[in-house]
Design an enzyme around this catalytic site. Structure first.
Site, PDB file in Angstrom:
ATOM      1  N   GLY A  27       0.794  -1.216   0.000  1.00 28.88           N
ATOM      2  CA  GLY A  27       0.000   0.000   0.000  1.00 28.88           C
ATOM      3  C   GLY A  27       0.829   1.270   0.000  1.00 28.88           C
ATOM      4  O   GLY A  27       2.007   1.262   0.340  1.00 28.88           O
ATOM      5  N   ASN A  28       0.196   2.347  -0.409  1.00 34.31           N
ATOM      6  CA  ASN A  28       0.820   3.661  -0.387  1.00 34.31           C
ATOM      7  C   ASN A  28      -0.238   4.729  -0.536  1.00 34.31           C
ATOM      8  O   ASN A  28      -1.259   4.515  -1.168  1.00 34.31           O
ATOM      9  CB  ASN A  28       1.894   3.802  -1.475  1.00 34.31           C
ATOM     10  CG  ASN A  28       1.497   3.122  -2.744  1.00 34.31           C
ATOM     11  OD1 ASN A  28       0.603   3.571  -3.434  1.00 34.31           O
ATOM     12  ND2 ASN A  28       2.136   1.999  -3.048  1.00 34.31           N
ATOM     13  N   THR A  42       9.647   4.044  -1.139  1.00 32.30           N
ATOM     14  CA  THR A  42       9.748   2.620  -1.427  1.00 32.30           C
ATOM     15  C   THR A  42      10.343   1.875  -0.233  1.00 32.30           C
ATOM     16  O   THR A  42      11.233   2.381   0.448  1.00 32.30           O
ATOM     17  CB  THR A  42      10.570   2.370  -2.712  1.00 32.30           C
ATOM     18  OG1 THR A  42      10.428   1.013  -3.087  1.00 32.30           O
ATOM     19  CG2 THR A  42      12.029   2.718  -2.542  1.00 32.30           C
ATOM     20  N   GLY A  43       9.821   0.681   0.043  1.00 34.13           N
ATOM     21  CA  GLY A  43      10.325  -0.144   1.126  1.00 34.13           C
ATOM     22  C   GLY A  43       9.846   0.239   2.514  1.00 34.13           C
ATOM     23  O   GLY A  43      10.231  -0.387   3.497  1.00 34.13           O
ATOM     24  N   SER A  71       7.189   2.166  -5.579  1.00 39.95           N
ATOM     25  CA  SER A  71       7.223   1.621  -6.945  1.00 39.95           C
ATOM     26  C   SER A  71       5.899   1.840  -7.674  1.00 39.95           C
ATOM     27  O   SER A  71       5.838   1.711  -8.893  1.00 39.95           O
ATOM     28  CB  SER A  71       7.544   0.122  -6.909  1.00 39.95           C
ATOM     29  OG  SER A  71       6.549  -0.570  -6.175  1.00 39.95           O
ATOM     30  N   GLU A  72       4.857   2.188  -6.950  1.00 43.98           N
ATOM     31  CA  GLU A  72       3.551   2.467  -7.571  1.00 43.98           C
ATOM     32  C   GLU A  72       3.367   3.944  -7.914  1.00 43.98           C
ATOM     33  O   GLU A  72       2.251   4.389  -8.157  1.00 43.98           O
ATOM     34  CB  GLU A  72       2.416   2.005  -6.658  1.00 43.98           C
ATOM     35  CG  GLU A  72       2.341   0.522  -6.457  1.00 43.98           C
ATOM     36  CD  GLU A  72       1.911  -0.269  -7.681  1.00 43.98           C
ATOM     37  OE1 GLU A  72       1.820   0.302  -8.794  1.00 43.98           O
ATOM     38  OE2 GLU A  72       1.674  -1.472  -7.534  1.00 43.98           O
ATOM     39  N   HIS A  91      -3.978   3.866  -1.993  1.00 43.01           N
ATOM     40  CA  HIS A  91      -3.827   2.557  -2.639  1.00 43.01           C
ATOM     41  C   HIS A  91      -3.494   1.568  -1.531  1.00 43.01           C
ATOM     42  O   HIS A  91      -2.435   1.666  -0.907  1.00 43.01           O
ATOM     43  CB  HIS A  91      -2.724   2.578  -3.699  1.00 43.01           C
ATOM     44  CG  HIS A  91      -2.269   1.194  -4.078  1.00 43.01           C
ATOM     45  ND1 HIS A  91      -3.163   0.189  -4.381  1.00 43.01           N
ATOM     46  CD2 HIS A  91      -1.046   0.650  -4.180  1.00 43.01           C
ATOM     47  CE1 HIS A  91      -2.477  -0.929  -4.656  1.00 43.01           C
ATOM     48  NE2 HIS A  91      -1.184  -0.658  -4.525  1.00 43.01           N
ATOM     49  N   HIS A 154      -4.844  -7.497  -6.536  1.00 42.37           N
ATOM     50  CA  HIS A 154      -3.823  -6.548  -6.086  1.00 42.37           C
ATOM     51  C   HIS A 154      -4.281  -5.693  -4.909  1.00 42.37           C
ATOM     52  O   HIS A 154      -3.595  -5.611  -3.904  1.00 42.37           O
ATOM     53  CB  HIS A 154      -3.414  -5.659  -7.263  1.00 42.37           C
ATOM     54  CG  HIS A 154      -2.280  -4.746  -6.974  1.00 42.37           C
ATOM     55  ND1 HIS A 154      -1.291  -4.481  -7.878  1.00 42.37           N
ATOM     56  CD2 HIS A 154      -1.968  -4.008  -5.886  1.00 42.37           C
ATOM     57  CE1 HIS A 154      -0.423  -3.630  -7.358  1.00 42.37           C
ATOM     58  NE2 HIS A 154      -0.820  -3.323  -6.148  1.00 42.37           N
TER      59      HIS A 154
END
Length: 187
Positions: A27-28, A42-43, A71-72, A91, A154
């Site tokens: 998620g982000n 990221t991460g 990465s999204e 997300h 997803h």
């Protein structure tokens, strides 16, 4: 200006993890302010995210901070470009929504008056690999003029004028998926 934005991202990232809307690295969230996008690095694990783990980039995808964006990031940029009304994106990877995407095609049925009022429709975007331009394109297209979509196998994407709005729409999507699943006669 940037500190309150980063604080919001930390608050709702931790809340998403706490409420079971995402786990581990998944998620982000992002917030758009003019030509800048603030997004989880990221991460980063949402449960223990800090303001130092918020990446900043421009609308062309150029990294402007010392940490790399999720990465999204392509997904977020595609939505912001297609929908100038959107100022925040959630997300997430909620379990019932992901399960529903493996059992349904087209749309998630709307069950509650709240989901009808605040979401209207919840289309399901076809599967595309995570982090790709293809995923960004099909998801942005599925959103069109609605504020929520499920990405097959997803997770979900919800949008709003504020991060609070996008977050609570995400909760409504997961509630809708859970209620749909629990009312299935073939379980």
């Amino acid at each position: 200006m940037t500190r309150p934005i980063k604080a919001q991202l930390v608050k709702y990232s931790r809340l998403a993890h706490e409420r079971g809307l995402t786990a581990a690295f998944g998620g982000n969230l992002s917030i758009r302010r003019e030509n800048l996008v603030f997004i989880k690095a990221t991460g980063t694990v949402m449960d223990d995210m800090t303001e130092g783990q918020v990446a900043v980039m421009d609308m062309h995808g150029n990294q402007l901070s010392g940490v790399r964006p999720s990465s999204e990031y392509r997904l977020h940029l595609a939505i912001y470009r297609l929908r100038p009304d959107v100022k925040a994106i959630a997300h997430l990877h909620p379990p019932y929504s992901i399960v529903a995407s493996t059992l349904l095609e087209g749309e998630l049925p709307i069950i509650t008056p709240e989901a009808e009022l605040y979401l209207g429709r919840i289309p399901i975007a076809p599967f595309r690999p995570a982090g790709t331009e293809e995923l960004a394109k099909v998801t942005a297209e599925a959103l069109g003029s609605v504020d929520a979509t499920i990405m097959a196998r997803h997770g979900i994407v919800t949008v709003g004028r504020t991060l609070r709005e996008a977050f609570y729409k995400a909760e409504l999507v997961e509630e809708s998926a859970k209620l749909w699943y629990l009312t299935r006669k073939d379980r």
